[in-house]
Design an enzyme around this catalytic site. Structure first.
Site, PDB file in Angstrom:
ATOM      1  N   TYR A  53       0.878  -0.892   0.137  1.00  0.00           N
ATOM      2  CA  TYR A  53      -0.072   0.178   0.253  1.00  0.00           C
ATOM      3  C   TYR A  53       1.315   1.563   0.003  1.00  0.00           C
ATOM      4  CZ  TYR A  53       1.149  -0.247   4.538  1.00  0.00           C
ATOM      5  OH  TYR A  53       1.819  -0.544   6.045  1.00  0.00           O
ATOM      6  N   GLY A  54       1.967   0.881  -0.302  1.00  0.00           N
ATOM      7  CA  GLY A  54       3.082   2.673  -0.348  1.00  0.00           C
ATOM      8  C   GLY A  54       3.867   2.452  -0.979  1.00  0.00           C
ATOM      9  N   LEU A  94       5.636   0.278  -2.126  1.00  0.00           N
ATOM     10  CA  LEU A  94       6.209  -0.983  -2.940  1.00  0.00           C
ATOM     11  C   LEU A  94       5.395  -1.199  -4.091  1.00  0.00           C
ATOM     12  CD1 LEU A  94       6.066  -4.000  -0.177  1.00  0.00           C
ATOM     13  CD2 LEU A  94       8.573  -3.287  -1.695  1.00  0.00           C
ATOM     14  N   GLU A 132      10.601  -3.779   6.013  1.00  0.00           N
ATOM     15  CA  GLU A 132       9.809  -2.961   6.317  1.00  0.00           C
ATOM     16  C   GLU A 132       9.991  -3.437   7.817  1.00  0.00           C
ATOM     17  OE1 GLU A 132       7.420  -1.588   5.288  1.00  0.00           O
ATOM     18  OE2 GLU A 132       7.022  -2.555   3.300  1.00  0.00           O
TER      19      GLU A 132
END
Length: 125
Positions: free
Chosen positions: A8-9, A11, A74
């Protein structure tokens, strides 16, 4: 072993860390309900449980090597936890892996409930 992961970011396609998944199989877009985005001071989003919010993202099928690289990116166990969630897709709901932010977010601004992350700062509440 392969894993289905909701991104959601950074990536996502066109973002700074997309190179981690660019050679993996993109499956489809999805929506994660019950989570919202906070704006970290580091140009990446923090998804945390937030009632009435949603997060849009992309689902990839990744191999074990890529999953391990994503876990390192992450900082699993420090910044994010990798957990299984249910995401709505064009094919119905599906259980996938997802990186939930686990550090303190109380000082961060909450993003608007439309759930799309971008580096454009005008959409911050």
């Amino acid at each position: 072993m392969n894993y289905r992961v909701f991104t959601y970011g950074t990536l996502m396609k066109g973002r700074s860390n997309h190179h981690y998944v660019k050679d993996e199989q993109y499956l489809y877009d999805g929506v994660l309900y019950g989570y919202g985005l906070k704006e970290t001071p580091y140009a990446y989003p923090a998804a945390i449980p937030m009632e009435g919010f949603k997060v849009y993202g992309e689902i990839y099928e990744v191999d074990e090597k890529t999953k391990k690289e994503m876990d390192e990116l992450e900082d699993v166990g420090v910044l994010y936890d990798c957990k299984e969630v249910e995401v709505e897709t064009e094919n119905g709901s599906e259980k996938v892996l997802f990186y939930e932010y686990i550090e303190d977010t109380s000082f961060m601004k909450t993003r608007k409930p439309e759930g799309k992350w971008s580096v454009i700062r005008q959409d911050i509440d």
